[in-house]
Design an enzyme around this catalytic site. Structure first.
Site, PDB file in Angstrom:
ATOM      1  N   SER A 145      37.720  44.043  41.529  1.00 55.31           N
ATOM      2  CA  SER A 145      36.768  43.009  41.943  1.00 55.31           C
ATOM      3  C   SER A 145      35.782  42.717  40.829  1.00 55.31           C
ATOM      4  CB  SER A 145      36.012  43.524  43.176  1.00 55.31           C
ATOM      5  OG  SER A 145      34.869  42.736  43.411  1.00 55.31           O
TER       6      SER A 145
ATOM      7  N   TYR B 222      30.414  49.848  46.918  1.00 57.29           N
ATOM      8  CA  TYR B 222      31.700  49.122  46.935  1.00 57.29           C
ATOM      9  C   TYR B 222      32.188  48.884  45.505  1.00 57.29           C
ATOM     10  CZ  TYR B 222      34.978  45.245  47.047  1.00 57.29           C
ATOM     11  OH  TYR B 222      36.081  44.448  46.827  1.00 57.29           O
TER      12      TYR B 222
ATOM     13  N   LYS C 128      35.543  50.401  43.283  1.00 61.29           N
ATOM     14  CA  LYS C 128      36.557  49.597  42.586  1.00 61.29           C
ATOM     15  C   LYS C 128      36.671  50.035  41.130  1.00 61.29           C
ATOM     16  CE  LYS C 128      38.141  47.259  45.899  1.00 61.29           C
ATOM     17  NZ  LYS C 128      39.568  47.287  46.255  1.00 61.29           N
TER      18      LYS C 128
HETATM   19  N1  LIG Z   1      38.012  38.894  49.802  1.00 65.87           N
HETATM   20  C1  LIG Z   1      37.428  38.917  48.612  1.00 65.87           C
HETATM   21  O1  LIG Z   1      36.646  38.019  48.283  1.00 65.87           O
HETATM   22  C2  LIG Z   1      37.743  40.019  47.618  1.00 65.87           C
HETATM   23  C3  LIG Z   1      37.161  39.947  46.330  1.00 65.87           C
HETATM   24  C4  LIG Z   1      37.442  40.967  45.418  1.00 65.87           C
HETATM   25  C5  LIG Z   1      38.308  42.010  45.769  1.00 65.87           C
HETATM   26  N2  LIG Z   1      38.836  42.056  47.026  1.00 65.87           N
HETATM   27  C6  LIG Z   1      39.740  43.174  47.361  1.00 65.87           C
HETATM   28  O2  LIG Z   1      40.953  42.636  47.845  1.00 65.87           O
HETATM   29  C7  LIG Z   1      41.553  43.537  48.777  1.00 65.87           C
HETATM   30  C8  LIG Z   1      41.919  42.791  50.040  1.00 65.87           C
HETATM   31  O3  LIG Z   1      40.730  42.206  50.593  1.00 65.87           O
HETATM   32  P1  LIG Z   1      40.774  41.229  51.847  1.00 65.87           P
HETATM   33  O4  LIG Z   1      39.715  40.222  51.625  1.00 65.87           O
HETATM   34  O5  LIG Z   1      42.154  40.781  52.124  1.00 65.87           O
HETATM   35  O6  LIG Z   1      40.253  42.230  52.984  1.00 65.87           O
HETATM   36  P2  LIG Z   1      40.868  42.538  54.443  1.00 65.87           P
HETATM   37  O7  LIG Z   1      39.884  43.440  55.111  1.00 65.87           O
HETATM   38  O8  LIG Z   1      41.267  41.287  55.115  1.00 65.87           O
HETATM   39  O9  LIG Z   1      42.188  43.357  54.060  1.00 65.87           O
HETATM   40  C9  LIG Z   1      42.220  44.735  53.820  1.00 65.87           C
HETATM   41  C10 LIG Z   1      43.455  45.282  54.526  1.00 65.87           C
HETATM   42  O10 LIG Z   1      43.598  46.669  54.231  1.00 65.87           O
HETATM   43  C11 LIG Z   1      43.783  47.385  55.452  1.00 65.87           C
HETATM   44  N3  LIG Z   1      43.223  48.713  55.199  1.00 65.87           N
HETATM   45  C12 LIG Z   1      41.909  49.011  54.953  1.00 65.87           C
HETATM   46  N4  LIG Z   1      41.792  50.334  54.710  1.00 65.87           N
HETATM   47  C13 LIG Z   1      43.040  50.879  54.812  1.00 65.87           C
HETATM   48  C14 LIG Z   1      43.573  52.176  54.654  1.00 65.87           C
HETATM   49  N5  LIG Z   1      42.796  53.221  54.333  1.00 65.87           N
HETATM   50  N6  LIG Z   1      44.893  52.366  54.831  1.00 65.87           N
HETATM   51  C15 LIG Z   1      45.718  51.325  55.141  1.00 65.87           C
HETATM   52  N7  LIG Z   1      45.267  50.070  55.292  1.00 65.87           N
HETATM   53  C16 LIG Z   1      43.939  49.842  55.123  1.00 65.87           C
HETATM   54  C17 LIG Z   1      43.089  46.584  56.519  1.00 65.87           C
HETATM   55  O11 LIG Z   1      43.578  46.807  57.821  1.00 65.87           O
HETATM   56  C18 LIG Z   1      43.349  45.151  56.048  1.00 65.87           C
HETATM   57  O12 LIG Z   1      44.576  44.656  56.547  1.00 65.87           O
HETATM   58  C19 LIG Z   1      40.535  44.660  48.970  1.00 65.87           C
HETATM   59  O13 LIG Z   1      40.915  45.731  48.135  1.00 65.87           O
HETATM   60  C20 LIG Z   1      39.228  44.041  48.491  1.00 65.87           C
HETATM   61  O14 LIG Z   1      38.336  45.029  48.032  1.00 65.87           O
HETATM   62  C21 LIG Z   1      38.563  41.075  47.954  1.00 65.87           C
END
Ligand SMILES: NC(=O)c1ccc[n+]([C@@H]2O[C@H](COP(=O)([O-])OP(=O)(O)OC[C@H]3O[C@@H](n4cnc5c(N)ncnc54)[C@H](O)[C@@H]3O)[C@@H](O)[C@H]2O)c1
Length: 326
Positions: free
Chosen positions: A117, A141, A145
């Site tokens: 991120s 957070y 990362k």
């Molecule tokens: N959405 C954003 O703007 C953004 C920006 C930068 C990075 N990210 C990263 O992208 C990734 C996905 O984010 P997202 O927005 O789709 O979030 P989200 O919460 O929609 O998806 C995360 C998924 O991981 C699953 N999960 C969480 N912990 C788990 C575990 N311990 N074991 C198995 N499954 C688990 C959840 O059920 C969910 O389906 C994350 O790593 C997040 O940190 C997101």
């Protein structure tokens, strides 16, 4: 080759699953459904419900599906919650990754793409953030990362696992209304929520050293982001021993005020924002240099802010029909 997509039932993961299958890859989703939705996993794609903290289930899944590549998206992602529950975030995001890497190195997995991120940079004081910009995360957070990147890189160096850490900037939009982000943690859904409540969208500070005084960010369409994973998967497969760290953004800054104006235009509202005091820890400007991703992956974002807002709004009104005007 089969790819395990951890977090494949989440917002971004569901888009990655679709992009990978459309590119002809075989995928398996591994998700504990803590924030994910099983219905987001398309028919024909196996869903294993399990936590990345469950070493046994992970090992069995990797073996059962002859997995040779992993895209690791599963994580907790709320900055504010991470401040209140740092140990939970370290456990899910860092320990969960360590357990996964243990299973991966004991199996026949050769490539791993890790969701990082822009939060790793903290308060960058530069016009364009490159991968060389110092990483000084401001929240637990962001720390998880950055620690995740270190774990991934160290494992790659020790075992020959080919790795890519993708530092996503501000993700928005949807490929389909059913895949839209259901959380209200980012600017676009936060503005949608205010408009739905017939309330003015909030701007936190308009005295930043930016052209209109509001914070500037780099927004990336989730469909483009998903394509970056397909490109990274191809590069890792064809060149073993890679160790990539890449910004995934558009390289274009858009201010909060500009986003609110555009959202008003797309949604048919006309609600001027309410200016509130600055929030602690909000950097004035965070915009990616996306040059390295272009050079290493041959990838470039194609969709613009208009596409992001329009597609996100379709997803929002599907869940909140009262939001549509007229
Ligand atoms: N959405 C954003 O703007 C953004 C920006 C930068 C990075 N990210 C990263 O992208 C990734 C996905 O984010 P997202 O927005 O789709 O979030 P989200 O919460 O929609 O998806 C995360 C998924 O991981 C699953 N999960 C969480 N912990 C788990 C575990 N311990 N074991 C198995 N499954 C688990 C959840 O059920 C969910 O389906 C994350 O790593 C997040 O940190 C997101």
């Amino acid at each position: 080759m089969t790819w395990l997509i951890t977090g494949g039932a989440g917002y971004i993961g569901a888009h990655v699953v679709r992009a990978m299958t459309a590119a002809g890859e075989r995928v398996v989703v591994y998700d504990d459904l803590s924030t994910g939705i099983a219905a987001r996993v398309p028919e024909g794609v196996p869903l294993v419900v399990g936590s990345t903290l469950d070493a046994e289930r992970l090992a069995r899944t990797l073996a059962d599906h002859s997995v040779t590549g992993v895209v690791h998206l599963a994580a907790k992602k709320q900055v504010g919650e991470s401040v209140e529950r740092p140990l939970h975030y370290y456990r899910e995001n860092v320990e969960g990754l360590r357990v996964l890497l243990d299973a991966v190195t004991a199996a026949d997995v050769r490539s791993l793409v890790f969701s990082s991120s822009a939060a790793v940079y903290g308060m960058p004081d530069v016009d364009l953030v490159t991968e060389e910009t110092p990483c000084e995360p401001l929240s637990p957070y962001g720390e998880t990362k950055l620690a995740g990147e270190w774990l991934v890189r160290a494992t790659g160096r020790a075992t020959g696992l080919s790795t890519a850490s993708l530092r996503y900037f501000n993700v928005a939009g949807a490929a389909d209304p059913e895949l839209a982000d259901t959380g209200v943690y980012n600017l676009v859904p936060m503005v949608f929520e205010r408009l739905t409540e017939a309330a003015p969208p909030s701007v936190f500070g308009d005295d930043y050293p930016t052209p209109d005084g509001t914070c500037v960010r780099d927004y990336i369409h989730v469909v483009d982001l998903a394509e970056a994973h397909v490109a990274a998967a191809r590069v890792l497969r064809s060149s073993p021993g890679r160790d990539l760290t890449l910004n995934i953004g558009r390289g274009e800054g858009v201010s909060v005020r500009e986003m609110i104006d555009r959202i008003n235009a797309v949604t048919g509202h006309d609600r001027p924002p309410a200016v509130l005091p600055r929030r602690p820890g909000d950097p004035a400007r965070v915009v990616a240099s996306a040059d390295r991703a272009a050079a290493e992956l041959g990838w470039k974002a194609r969709l613009d802010v208009q596409d992001m807002i329009t597609s996100a709004w379709e997803g929002w009104v599907r869940l909140h029909p009262e939001a549509r005007r007229g």
